[in-house]
Design a protein around this motif. Structure first.
Motif, PDB file in Angstrom:
ATOM      1  N   VAL A   1      -9.148  -3.820 -11.434  1.00  0.00           N
ATOM      2  CA  VAL A   1      -9.864  -3.205 -10.427  1.00  0.00           C
ATOM      3  C   VAL A   1     -10.960  -4.243  -9.897  1.00  0.00           C
ATOM      4  O   VAL A   1     -11.706  -4.046  -8.951  1.00  0.00           O
TER       5      VAL A   1
ATOM      6  N   LEU B   1     -11.696  -4.825  -6.227  1.00  0.00           N
ATOM      7  CA  LEU B   1     -12.290  -3.655  -5.541  1.00  0.00           C
ATOM      8  C   LEU B   1     -13.796  -3.514  -5.918  1.00  0.00           C
ATOM      9  O   LEU B   1     -14.430  -3.462  -5.127  1.00  0.00           O
TER      10      LEU B   1
ATOM     11  N   ALA C   1     -15.484   2.961  -8.570  1.00  0.00           N
ATOM     12  CA  ALA C   1     -15.573   1.987  -7.530  1.00  0.00           C
ATOM     13  C   ALA C   1     -15.464   2.717  -6.051  1.00  0.00           C
ATOM     14  O   ALA C   1     -16.170   2.204  -5.027  1.00  0.00           O
ATOM     15  N   LYS C   2     -14.671   3.435  -5.865  1.00  0.00           N
ATOM     16  CA  LYS C   2     -14.371   3.967  -4.614  1.00  0.00           C
ATOM     17  C   LYS C   2     -15.226   4.983  -4.161  1.00  0.00           C
ATOM     18  O   LYS C   2     -15.313   4.858  -3.019  1.00  0.00           O
TER      19      LYS C   2
ATOM     20  N   ASN D   1     -11.116   2.745 -10.847  1.00  0.00           N
ATOM     21  CA  ASN D   1     -10.968   2.509  -9.334  1.00  0.00           C
ATOM     22  C   ASN D   1     -11.498   3.736  -8.735  1.00  0.00           C
ATOM     23  O   ASN D   1     -12.156   3.438  -7.696  1.00  0.00           O
TER      24      ASN D   1
ATOM     25  N   ALA E   1     -15.522  -6.518  -3.993  1.00  0.00           N
ATOM     26  CA  ALA E   1     -15.599  -6.277  -2.533  1.00  0.00           C
ATOM     27  C   ALA E   1     -16.599  -5.229  -2.153  1.00  0.00           C
ATOM     28  O   ALA E   1     -17.375  -5.525  -1.198  1.00  0.00           O
ATOM     29  N   ARG E   2     -16.854  -4.372  -3.277  1.00  0.00           N
ATOM     30  CA  ARG E   2     -18.016  -3.302  -2.680  1.00  0.00           C
ATOM     31  C   ARG E   2     -19.362  -3.798  -3.509  1.00  0.00           C
ATOM     32  O   ARG E   2     -20.370  -3.003  -3.214  1.00  0.00           O
TER      33      ARG E   2
ATOM     34  N   HIS F   1       0.723  -1.007  -0.042  1.00  0.00           N
ATOM     35  CA  HIS F   1      -0.045   0.113   0.094  1.00  0.00           C
ATOM     36  C   HIS F   1       0.731   1.076  -0.116  1.00  0.00           C
ATOM     37  O   HIS F   1       0.729   2.183  -0.746  1.00  0.00           O
TER      38      HIS F   1
END
Length: 640
Positions: free
Chosen positions: A366, A369, A407-408, A404, A372-373, A327
């Motif tokens: 991506v 992510l 999605a974020k 990204n 995951a969401r 990260h």
């Protein structure tokens, strides 16, 4: 009862008093008979016209001269006015220019004004006419000088680029220069008096009045910034200033003011202040993002120290450290990437690229992510091949950054959409049903240090550099990128357009590496030199686990001593070393018997083109930037 008759002595006294008053009068007096001849003149008249007793001029005026028959007075328009006085009406005669030289007299030319007053008898008839002369030379000269000065002032005021205005002592506006009317576009005179305040933005009018009244009341200079209506109808920022003009007694006789168009300067200043605020916010957020991984890394290190023999805890701690280091690496890579791209240090490998393949690779990156969401991702692609000329890796990076972000910034179980359309250019749109973008932020989303409000849901959202990087990379490809949003909570859409490449063959597919780290086929003698002990020791352990013979040193001088004790196959050197930097250390090691035939690998945090150039000059075979890809290091060692 009848009035007493004045005695002879009384009449003489009255005549004497009149004669004395007539002679001593401070102004020129000339008495005329009803036929226009001069009966008498006083001393002030003689002084005015340069005459004296016995002077031929005086004799001529008192004997032969007739004003009503003077052709010069007729030509100057004086006679007609004079006849009105003889008819019984007081009149002011036109100003007469008097040149003594014409009369053979010394002295300067003069301008004279006269008032003709009839003297009437008991029956109301005119018996005499009295001319009172006034020398107005100084006044006329002063008026002319004033007019010349005003003309000069107006010329200067119209020549300067600023708007100039002037008011009376009470603040009544009675003058504006040409620039005022050109700027505002209003008719001349329409803003006289108090009408000027109507030219200001409604939100600025009350404040402008308050400041102006304060200056009028106190005599203090006037200075204020306000928005003034331009001839285009827009309001532009202007700096207004005024100073009082005082006489010799300190009394204000006028106010002189200017208006300066500062719209562009204010826009730039406000933009710089906003950029500074965004930069400060970014630095604060950067510190937060870099601190976040340090806590789990520190905790994992304590676990390793507390239970070094517990395999499950060691494995769990190693996994924590690995994730957090990745990260942090991503954060630093983002910073370095943006720095290189925005400074023009990135060179694209331009080849025919299939945009559909780019989208597929980006989605693959991506996908974790997105899943995951719980987002639903839909795609719609144009038919046929969609090929552009560009750098495939960088284009994947562009689309992955947009996906990204989508999605974020979209709440869980949202909707994402990728659409590729083909016209004269390729249009790739990434849309979402997420938090949207505020109107005031929308024009700045592609700028550095710009990011929307960070909520707890976005606390791991990175540095907000993705869109700045996207724009820079798209610009390098000769394309453009735009952002649209109907507002907060209404989602957003980003559209990238790129030049379409027709009739070009698609590039061959590149097979990805398996990612496995092979054990070394031959043990190499490797020296690692890095003043960061943790980094050097960790790398030494890693290379040792691959089967290599590793020696770790933290000081350049100890490395020099160690190379005298044996021969090494590979040197992995940090550049930022104390006393002797990595470039100098490499040069000195290469001339030692134990380092002559070795491979030199730089492993450093300095990654600019200049740094790499210096590495080549120092004899490094490879140049890796921290944190280095260990798989790449392994491959280099295999080739060594």
């Amino acid at each position: 009862m009848a009035s007493p008759v004045p005695s002879r002595s009384d009449q003489l006294d009255t005549e004497q008093r009149f004669q004395t008053l007539f002679e001593q009068a401070p102004f020129s007096v000339q008495l005329l008979s009803v036929d226009g001849r001069t009966l008498r003149v006083n001393q002030a008249w003689k002084d005015l016209w340069g005459a004296h007793d016995g002077d031929p001029l005086l004799e001529f005026v008192l004997t032969d001269y007739n004003m009503l028959a003077d052709p010069q007075l007729e030509a100057k328009g004086v006679t007609a006015h004079l006849r009105r006085a003889f008819a019984g009406e007081p009149v002011r005669l036109p100003t007469i220019y008097y040149d003594p030289a014409e009369l053979g007299k010394p002295g300067a030319a003069r301008w004279v004004e006269a008032t003709a007053r009839p003297i009437k008898g008991p029956d109301g008839s005119v018996v005499e006419v009295m001319l009172i002369h006034e020398d107005v030379t100084e006044r006329l000269l002063a008026d002319r000088a004033l007019r010349a000065s005003e003309a000069q002032f107006r010329t200067i005021a119209d020549a300067i680029p600023q708007m100039v205005w002037s008011t009376r002592p009470d603040g009544f506006h009675d003058y504006y220069n040409r620039q005022w009317y050109e700027f505002t576009g209003v008719p001349p005179g329409s803003t006289d008096g108090e009408a000027w305040n109507g030219m200001f933005h409604p939100d600025d009018q009350a404040r402008a009045w308050e400041v102006w009244r304060h200056s009028l009341a106190t005599g203090e200079p006037y200075e204020i910034e306000y928005r003034l209506r331009h001839r285009s109808g827009d309001y532009r920022w202007v700096l207004g200033r005024a100073l009082p003009v005082r006489d010799d007694n300190g009394q204000i006789v006028r106010w002189m003011g200017t208006c300066t168009d500062i719209h562009e300067q204010k826009r730039v200043r406000d933009e710089l202040l906003a950029n500074n605020r965004r930069k400060d916010d970014f630095l604060a957020m950067l510190a937060h993002e870099l601190r976040n991984p340090l806590a789990p890394i520190s905790t994992a290190a304590h676990l390793l120290r507390a239970a070094p023999s517990d395999p499950s805890k060691v494995e769990r701690s190693a996994a924590i450290i690995d994730r957090q280091v990745r990260h942090m690496t991503e954060l630093v890579d983002d910073l370095l990437d943006v720095s290189r791209v925005t400074r023009g240090l990135v060179e694209l490998e331009r080849r025919p690229v299939d945009i559909k393949g780019v989208v597929a690779s980006a989605i693959e990156q991506v996908r974790p992510l997105i899943d995951a969401r719980g987002h639903q991702l839909t795609t719609r692609m144009a038919s046929g091949d969609v090929v552009v000329l560009g750098d495939r890796t960088r284009l994947v990076q562009v689309v992955a950054n947009l996906l990204n972000n989508a999605a974020k910034y979209t709440p869980p179980n949202g909707a994402l959409r990728v659409v590729v359309e083909v016209g004269e250019r390729v249009a790739l749109c990434v849309a979402d049903s997420g938090t949207g973008i505020e109107a005031q932020l929308l024009p700045h989303v592609f700028e550095l240090f710009t990011q929307g409000e960070r909520t707890p849901d976005r606390s791991q959202g990175g540095l907000g550099l993705g869109l700045a990087l996207v724009k820079s990379l798209v610009d390098l490809h000769g394309g453009s990128v735009t952002a649209e949003s109907a507002g907060p909570g209404l989602g957003s859409a980003f559209t990238v357009t790129l030049p379409l490449l027709d009739g070009e063959a698609l590039p061959a597919s590149v097979l990805p590496s398996s990612g496995a780290t092979p054990v070394a086929s031959r043990a190499l003698r490797i020296m690692v030199v890095d003043d960061n002990k943790d980094a050097a020791d960790a790398l030494g352990v890693f290379l040792g686990n691959l089967g290599h013979l590793v020696r770790v040193e933290h000081e350049p001088m100890r490395a020099m001593a160690a190379v005298g004790e044996g021969t090494f196959d590979v040197f992995v050197l940090d550049i930022g070393l104390p006393v002797l930097d990595g470039y100098s250390l490499a040069r000195q090691l290469r001339v030692q018997p134990g380092g002559m035939g070795a491979k030199y690998i730089a492993l450093t945090g300095y990654g600019s083109n200049d740094d790499r150039q210096r590495g080549d000059e120092a004899g490094f075979h490879h140049y890796l930037v921290k944190p280095a890809d260990l798989d790449e290091l392994v491959r280099l060692l295999q080739r060594a």
